[in-house]
Write an enzyme that holds these catalytic residues in place. Structure first.
Site, PDB file in Angstrom:
ATOM      1  N   LYS A 180       4.424 -13.765   3.680  1.00 44.96           N
ATOM      2  CA  LYS A 180       5.429 -13.770   5.008  1.00 44.96           C
ATOM      3  C   LYS A 180       4.812 -12.558   5.464  1.00 44.96           C
ATOM      4  O   LYS A 180       5.296 -11.991   4.619  1.00 44.96           O
ATOM      5  CB  LYS A 180       7.108 -13.656   4.293  1.00 44.96           C
ATOM      6  N   GLU A 256       3.338  -4.129  -5.884  1.00 48.56           N
ATOM      7  CA  GLU A 256       2.549  -2.683  -5.135  1.00 48.56           C
ATOM      8  C   GLU A 256       3.196  -2.084  -4.282  1.00 48.56           C
ATOM      9  O   GLU A 256       3.358  -2.767  -3.050  1.00 48.56           O
ATOM     10  CB  GLU A 256       0.339  -4.161  -5.392  1.00 48.56           C
ATOM     11  N   CYS A 290      -3.240   2.376   0.979  1.00 51.45           N
ATOM     12  CA  CYS A 290      -2.109   2.743  -0.600  1.00 51.45           C
ATOM     13  C   CYS A 290      -3.649   3.615  -1.536  1.00 51.45           C
ATOM     14  O   CYS A 290      -3.313   3.994  -2.037  1.00 51.45           O
ATOM     15  CB  CYS A 290      -1.696   1.494  -1.169  1.00 51.45           C
ATOM     16  N   GLU A 387       3.669   9.890   1.749  1.00 56.91           N
ATOM     17  CA  GLU A 387       1.879   8.885   2.006  1.00 56.91           C
ATOM     18  C   GLU A 387       1.973   9.377   3.167  1.00 56.91           C
ATOM     19  O   GLU A 387       2.340   9.254   5.054  1.00 56.91           O
ATOM     20  CB  GLU A 387       2.010   7.643   1.278  1.00 56.91           C
TER      21      GLU A 387
END
Length: 483
Positions: A180, A256, A290, A387
């Site tokens: 997905k 993750e 990331c 982030e």
């Protein structure tokens, strides 16, 4: 060129080896971030489509699990070769839907293909063990068996690499999968499905489901008893939701999640090398990674030299459409991404930060943000806590290494840290003190298909890549035997 790239991605759902429309006929518009205009459509999968894909994966599972490891390896090897042959149009396809600079997309394709090659080699190494029980009563046999049907949920920032990093080990282990992908970047995932089919993956072993109904579709699959594994890459917020969903049926999970990577420059660092490493750690994928360096802690002794050099390097970057060969920084993926970066920068400036270069959106169409360096950032600023996921480098000066490590560790996240020093022993001591699953010691890049990738704290569960990545898709079965 655009036509050849688009030809790689069938505009259908891949279920049981067949390309088909979504149940109900819904579609997803795919946008070009450089123009903010749609350029393609793909089917918008429903819950019924998702359950059909799970059914196809479950049906194909026993046969694929029984396939000889060498045969599975050869399929993955052919997938690597096909990706390599189609590298240029595939890179252009990534640029078209993701926005990243073409040079970054080419790097991603090469990196993504390596996961198929690495796991072609690992497929034959899912070895067990045999020993004697300490009491001598029996033998202890341990065999490795595939987990079963796996749901793989991937993000938009590395649409090829995040797919191959999950599909490669799953297929090597003998599992079947339902992929997905992020709805912002479905074309690359569909191209991956086509490549795997051309490589000889049997029908039903790999299924691809783009969908904007992500919550409902993934939830339905996690509550299907045939699904045994979830592998998710994305935000920590969504990861928490999926962990709760997976708990209902105790589904095996690998995650993750978010990062907040510190980049430490000690007083004895080679400043030129640190600047070069910072440009890699910060600007890979335009900061939308990331693993991107999110906050920079620089010793006062080298702070002026480092900040000046970093600002000069960032100011020279060419911003523009990703398909332009001269472009070094493309647009961000969508308008909300630009809004978030702008909000974080504005908050830092309100708190007393200074702009050394960049800040703000350039004029014209598309979802762009200028490469930015901020000095004198308040250690409590939101830009150091969240982030950024954009081309912004906030700098904080420190005097004491232990204090810098404490600031680096003062976060709920622990994916990767970066460290520059001229003393290897000192660097290793600091690396051990940093709370992260990975550390780049005098390096601005840590990702490698042969290495275990993953974080600690709220940055994830489990590892991808290396032999560890294969084990995530295998169960250990203990057999007590006497002879």
């Amino acid at each position: 060129m655009k036509d050849s790239a688009l030809a790689l991605a069938p505009t259908g759902l891949l279920i049981g080896g067949q390309w088909r429309p979504a149940d109900g006929g819904g579609v997803i518009e795919v946008y070009d971030p450089s123009t903010a205009e749609p350029f393609a459509q793909v089917p918008d999968a429903t819950v019924d489509d998702a359950l059909a894909a799970v059914g196809a994966a479950a049906q194909a599972g026993p046969s694929w699990a029984a396939t000889a490891p060498r045969e599975r390896a050869e399929v993955l090897r052919r997938a690597f070769e096909l990706m390599t042959e189609r590298a240029e149009p595939l890179a252009r396809l990534i640029v078209m839907e993701n926005g990243k600079a073409l040079r970054d997309a080419r790097g991603e394709v090469a990196y993504a293909a390596e996961f198929f090659r690495w796991y072609a080699e690992e497929a034959v190494r899912a070895s067990g063990s045999i020993g004697t029980a300490p009491a001598g009563a029996n033998r202890i046999l341990v065999v490795r068996q595939p987990v079963g049907v796996c749901v793989l949920v991937t993000p938009w920032n590395f649409p090829a690499a995040m797919a191959t990093r999950k599909i490669g080990p799953a297929l090597a282990a003998g599992c079947t999968v339902v992929l997905k992908p992020a709805s912002d970047t479905p074309l690359t995932a569909l191209a991956m499905g086509a490549i795997l089919a051309d490589a000889g993956v049997p029908p039903g072993v790999v299924n691809v489901l783009p969908s904007r109904r992500s919550g409902a579709v993934v939830s339905a699959m996690l509550h299907d008893p045939r699904v045994r594994k979830l592998s998710f890459t994305g935000s920590t917020e969504v990861g928490r939701i999926l962990l709760r969903e997976a708990a209902d049926r105790v589904v095996n999970t690998s995650m993750e999640l978010g990062g907040n990577a510190p980049f430490l420059v000690l007083d004895d660092a080679d400043v030129d090398a640190a600047i070069a490493g910072a440009m890699v750690a910060k600007m890979r994928n335009g900061g939308e990674a990331c693993t991107s360096a999110n906050r920079f802690y620089v010793h006062r002794r080298v702070a002026d030299e480092f900040s000046r050099g970093l600002a000069e390097a960032m100011a020279k970057l060419v911003v523009g459409p990703g398909l332009d060969p001269a472009t070094e920084v493309g647009p961000l993926v969508n308008e909300p991404a630009v809004d978030k970066v702008d909000e974080l920068v504005s908050g830092a400036l309100d708190g007393g930060a200074r702009v050394l270069t960049g800040a703000g959106r350039p004029d014209g169409r598309g979802w762009y943000y200028r490469p930015t360096v901020l000095a004198d950032v308040d250690p409590a600023a939101a830009i150091l806590r969240e982030e950024i996921f954009g081309p912004v480098a906030p700098l904080v000066v420190f005097d004491d290494v232990e204090d810098a490590v404490a600031q680096a560790n003062d976060t709920d996240f622990g994916l990767v840290s970066y460290l520059y020093t001229g003393d290897l022993a000192r660097g290793l001591r600091v690396a051990e003190a940093l709370e992260a699953g990975m550390v780049g010691l005098n390096r601005g890049l840590v990702s490698d298909p042969a290495a275990p990738f993953g974080g600690v704290k709220q940055s994830g569960i489990g590892r991808e890549g290396g032999h560890d990545g294969l084990l995530e898709y295998l169960e250990s079965k203990y057999i007590a035997a006497s002879w």
